[in-house]
Design an enzyme around this catalytic site. Structure first.
Site, PDB file in Angstrom:
ATOM      1  N   HIS A 164       0.855  -1.180   0.000  1.00 47.17           N
ATOM      2  CA  HIS A 164       0.000   0.000   0.000  1.00 47.17           C
ATOM      3  C   HIS A 164       0.885   1.223   0.000  1.00 47.17           C
ATOM      4  O   HIS A 164       1.820   1.328   0.797  1.00 47.17           O
ATOM      5  CB  HIS A 164      -0.879   0.018   1.252  1.00 47.17           C
ATOM      6  N   CYS A 206      -0.661   1.974  -5.081  1.00 52.85           N
ATOM      7  CA  CYS A 206      -1.398   3.171  -5.471  1.00 52.85           C
ATOM      8  C   CYS A 206      -0.407   4.313  -5.619  1.00 52.85           C
ATOM      9  O   CYS A 206       0.529   4.428  -4.824  1.00 52.85           O
ATOM     10  CB  CYS A 206      -2.404   3.544  -4.372  1.00 52.85           C
TER      11      CYS A 206
END
Lengths: 395, 511
Positions: A164, A206
């Site tokens: 992440h 991301c």
């Protein structure tokens, strides 16, 4: 007169021909050198594959890393040249309905965990500090060899990270982050210590493109799964396992790599086209300005495969059971007259001996440091107050 | 003369190796063994042991040739001057109450305990380096072992091998309970085996079956043992053990039939060519709980009886090196079946359907003599619809009594009865057999308190709700929706003028 003219013309023609041939020879030599310049000059390959996420619902990040591990092993890089870091254990997780497996395709088509996996850094060992130490080579002296990145200046290194992330950082195990500046500095340290020849950095998080914005060392090519401000999405869930199995970008990269074999000539431009916006929803990005060669001359196997010299032999070696060894051993023992008395095994629970053993006193060390200073202060104050003549009461 | 003979032998020995030019490399042997134990709870336990015995004294000789003994561990022993090393990785817990005593139990997580030789000066430093090296070999986080989780036991953990003097300052013990065991720990463990996972018993070690178990424990034990019966010289023994317990419900869907294929998804094909002994032992001591007998297929040629862990047990032996066992099909799949004696009982059960029919349970059982048999049935209490309650629901609801119809053996044989001649009390039940008489008994009815709602609650709720709505909501509604008009006073009508007349007459001010 005419003959002299003809002769001189012939001479000039001959000279021209000779010059032309020399020129073409020189040109082809230059071309050879130029082509040699475009081919990579690496002699060994390394891979550092990192999954930074913990917990069962981040199954897909472990599957991402293991699918790249599988491709890299299949194309020839041996386990001794791969540093695999997995922040959590999914295969033997109590929530995994199929223990010892990690799947990348739904309906359990492909088990990327396999039977021959070697994880070098696992669980709590995957930290930012350990990752940077592996890259820069500053590891404690007692670290085993399988946990070191022993690359030299002729190594091509593949670094793959997933987890992440956000704009400028990547989260490690929900407790710390690594920033793009730290990463760029680590690569610069590697360059200055000549720890790589060329480096390919792939990140699937991301806003992944933010992680390669700050690189400034030469010979680095970077790929990311999404641009700044975009999220990388996951691919498909499996109803039997209950979580998403892979991220989209790595899923399509895996499908692309499944078609590569160690002899293929596919180049990096094909890898850049791997996941268009229609499939990936996010826009994958890449950065090649720091790289000296043209990406169309860089083979996929320069980073994902391995340079190995193999000599094939047709000699056969047959294994035969050595039954005569047993008899000869016993004969040798019988002849062996050792002049020692017989040894014996220790008693496992000698109650009488245990009851009567005294606890070992720890070695007495004289007090040092703070205690010594404190006592010295007390004694000094005492003698200052009462005078030195009181010393006779002590000694 | 008598002294000259050993002297001559000694001289021969001295000359022998010199004459040959190089010493003979020490010999090592491999024995592998699998013990399959059906457990009392219906599960099955499988214990693998691979033992490599190496006749070499690592301390005195410089060793450079490794055959069966793995080089990684041999170098560890010489570099860190180990006397004993015991390392285990376990997932799960051995349930002694259901499974019986284990051969060798290990704590959950990773456990490492080591005896160093007397010649080691800094034991703690060697311990730290050793745990780091082992973490690299076994892909485990053993590098987290440091002084915060290491102890030096003073009374237990005596050496399991040969020992001359036990100074406990050379012992270190550490446990990492959080350590996970998975394929990445099994892979290097398998690579230490001489036949790796290609032949012999190690063919059965497939990770995807071995981790689908209630208990999985793999261990490495290194210790010095006696080389011969008189114990005059030392050999190094490396034992690699792996114990797994397969759960009957998870793996076999509740059936208690086991086979090698069902447990490991593989069968045995050939023995390891490097092994001097390769055997499978199956525990065929049958348990008398359910009167079931254990049948092993193919039938064993030899059995072995001995006292193990305090009880006498019988084992069936399958020797893989014996040509007859691995027959022409090159395939050995052991099957264990539990055979229960044919039942002579009868059970009929008809479950209840709400508001349609009640439970019906009929059982024919044979009661053993001098015993007490208890039959119990569980039921749930349901919530009835509010119209189904009786006017006095707090009394409870009745469950009908059970009926016991039995043939009781008579103490004294009875004569056959003539219905018209004998008294009436003898002809209640038709008697077919003079040795037993028929009797029908009933139990007490059961009074059950069902969850009873408070029947006054609907009235209370309506009153309260209406009051609240009227007072609160009504007030707000009025406040919000009431509009005020200004009214012009009307100048008058006929009635008003008449009223004013009367008021003036009375002396009261006009409207």
């Amino acid at each position: 007169m005419v003959a002299a003219c003809l002769f001189s013309k012939g001479l000039t023609l001959l000279a021209g021909l000779l010059l032309f041939s020399f020129g073409s020879l020189a040109a082809s030599q230059i071309e050879d050198q130029a082509e040699h310049f475009f081919r990579s000059g690496h002699t060994n390959n390394w891979a550092v594959l990192v999954c930074t996420s913990r917990f069962w619902f981040n199954y897909r990040h472990v599957a991402n890393t293991l699918s790249v591990y599988r491709s890299v092993k299949r194309l020839g890089i041996p386990d001794s040249h791969i540093v695999l870091m997995l922040a959590d254990d999914m295969a033997c997780n109590p929530r995994n309905p199929k223990p010892a497996t990690v799947f990348s395709h739904k309906n359990m088509e492909l088990n990327v965990y396999g039977d021959d996996v070697e994880v070098d850094y696992r669980s709590y060992e995957v930290t930012v500090e350990n990752f940077l130490r592996v890259l820069t080579g500053r590891i404690p002296p007692s670290t085993p060899r399988s946990k070191r990145l022993l690359s030299d200046d002729r190594s091509n290194i593949l670094i793959y990270m997933t987890g992440h992330g956000g704009n400028g950082f990547l989260k490690f195990q929900d407790s710390e982050e690594i920033t793009n500046i730290e990463l760029a500095d680590a690569f610069e340290q590697m360059w200055q210590k000549r720890r790589y020849n060329e480096l390919l950095f792939i990140i699937d998080t991301c806003q992944g493109a933010s992680m390669y914005e700050r690189f400034y060392s030469p010979n680095i090519m970077a790929l990311a799964s999404s641009q700044v401000g975009e999220d990388s999405l996951s691919h498909q869930p499996d109803p039997a396992i209950g979580v998403h199995l892979m991220d989209r970008y790595t899923f399509y990269v895996l499908e692309f790599l499944e078609e590569i074999n160690p002899a293929s000539q596919t180049n990096m431009n094909d890898l850049f086209q791997v996941c268009p916006r229609s499939l990936c929803v996010s826009t994958p990005g890449h950065r090649t300005d720091l790289f000296q060669r043209d990406p169309k001359n860089v083979l996929i196997t320069d980073f994902f495969g391995s340079v190995r010299k193999v000599e094939i032999t047709t000699e056969t070696i047959s294994l035969q059971p050595d039954l005569e060894i047993v008899e000869s051993r016993y004969k040798k023992d019988w002849m062996d007259e050792e002049l020692m008395e017989p040894l014996k095994y220790a008693e496992q629970l000698p109650v009488a001996q245990i009851i009567h053993q005294k606890p070992k006193l720890k070695d007495w060390h004289p007090p040092g440091g703070f205690i010594l200073g404190l006592w010295a202060l007390i004694i000094m104050v005492f003698f200052k107050t009462y005078g030195i003549k009181h010393m006779k009461f002590i000694f | 003369m008598a002294a000259a003979l050993p002297l001559a032998v000694l001289v021969l020995l001295l000359l022998g190796p010199v004459g040959r030019g190089h010493a003979e490399p020490p010999r090592d042997t491999l024995r592998e063994e699998l013990v399959i134990t059906p457990l009392p709870s219906g599960d099955v336990a499988a214990t693998f042991q691979f033992r490599t015995r190496w006749d070499s004294d690592l301390q005195r000789e410089e060793v450079s040739h490794y055959r069966l003994f793995p080089k990684a561990l041999g170098q560890l022993i010489s570099k860190y001057s180990l006397r004993e090393l015991h390392l285990s990785f376990t997932q799960g817990f051995w349930r002694t109450r259901y499974w019986g005593p284990p051969f060798l139990q290990a704590p959950s997580g990773a456990e490492l305990w080591v005896w160093f030789q007397d010649s080691v000066t800094d034991v703690d430093k060697s311990w730290k380096e050793l745990s780091n090296v082992l973490s690299g070999i076994f892909c485990a986080s053993l590098n987290f072992i440091d002084s915060t989780n290491t102890v030096t036991p003073t009374a237990s953990f005596k050496p399991l091998g040969l020992a001359n003097g036990t100074d406990h300052s050379f012992l270190r013990y550490a446990v990492l309970p959080r350590e996970v065991v998975c394929t990445e720990n099994l892979t290097p463990w398998k690579k230490l085996l001489p036949c790796s996972s290609k032949a012999g018993l190690s063919v059965l070690l497939k990770a995807d079956r071995l981790f689908h178990t209630s208990y999985h424990s793999q261990a490495v034990h290194i210790r010095p043992v006696c080389r011969n019966a008189r114990c005059t010289s030392i050999s190094w023994e490396l034992r690699q053990t792996l114990s797994v317990v397969y759960d009957a419900f998870v793996t076999a869907q509740g059936k208690k039939d086991w086979s090698l294929f069902r447990m490991f998804s593989r069968t045995l094909t050939e023995p390891c060519p490097l092994a001097s002994e390769s055997r499978v032992y199956v525990d065929i001591t049958s348990y008398n709980q359910d009167n079931e007998t254990l049948e092993v297929n193919p039938p064993p040629t030899t059995t072995y009886q001995d006292v193990t862990l305090g009880t006498r047990k019988t084992y069936a032996i399958y020797d893989l090196l014996d040509m007859a066992v691995i027959n022409s099909s090159r395939n050995l799949n052991l099957q264990l079946k539990w055979k229960s004696p044919p039942e002579n009982g009868y059970v009929h059960y008809q479950p209840a359907q709400d508001r349609l029919q009640p439970h019906l349970l009929e059982m024919l059982i044979q009661l053993p003599a001098n015993s007490a048999t208890k039959v119990s049935i569980q039921f749930e209490r349901a919530l009835l619809k509010w119209t189904e309650y009786t006017p006095d629901p707090n009394h409870g609801f009745y469950i009908s009594p059970s009926v016991l119809s039995a043939l009781v053996p008579s103490v004294v044989a009875a004569k056959p009865v003539d219905w018209e001649e004998s008294p009436l009390f003898k002809t209640l039940f038709p008697a077919s057999d003079s040795s037993s008489h028929f009797v029908r008994l009933y139990t007490e009815p059961l009074l059950v308190n069902l969850p009873t709602p408070d029947f006054s609650m609907p009235y209370n709720v309506i009153c309260l709700t209406c009051t609240v709505v009227a007072v609160c909501y009504g007030s707000f509604y009025n406040l919000l929706t009431r509009t005020f008009h200004i009214e012009e006073p009307s100048t008058g009508g006929l009635a008003k003028r008449l009223a004013n007349l009367i008021r003036r007459a009375r002396g009261v001010p006009p409207l």
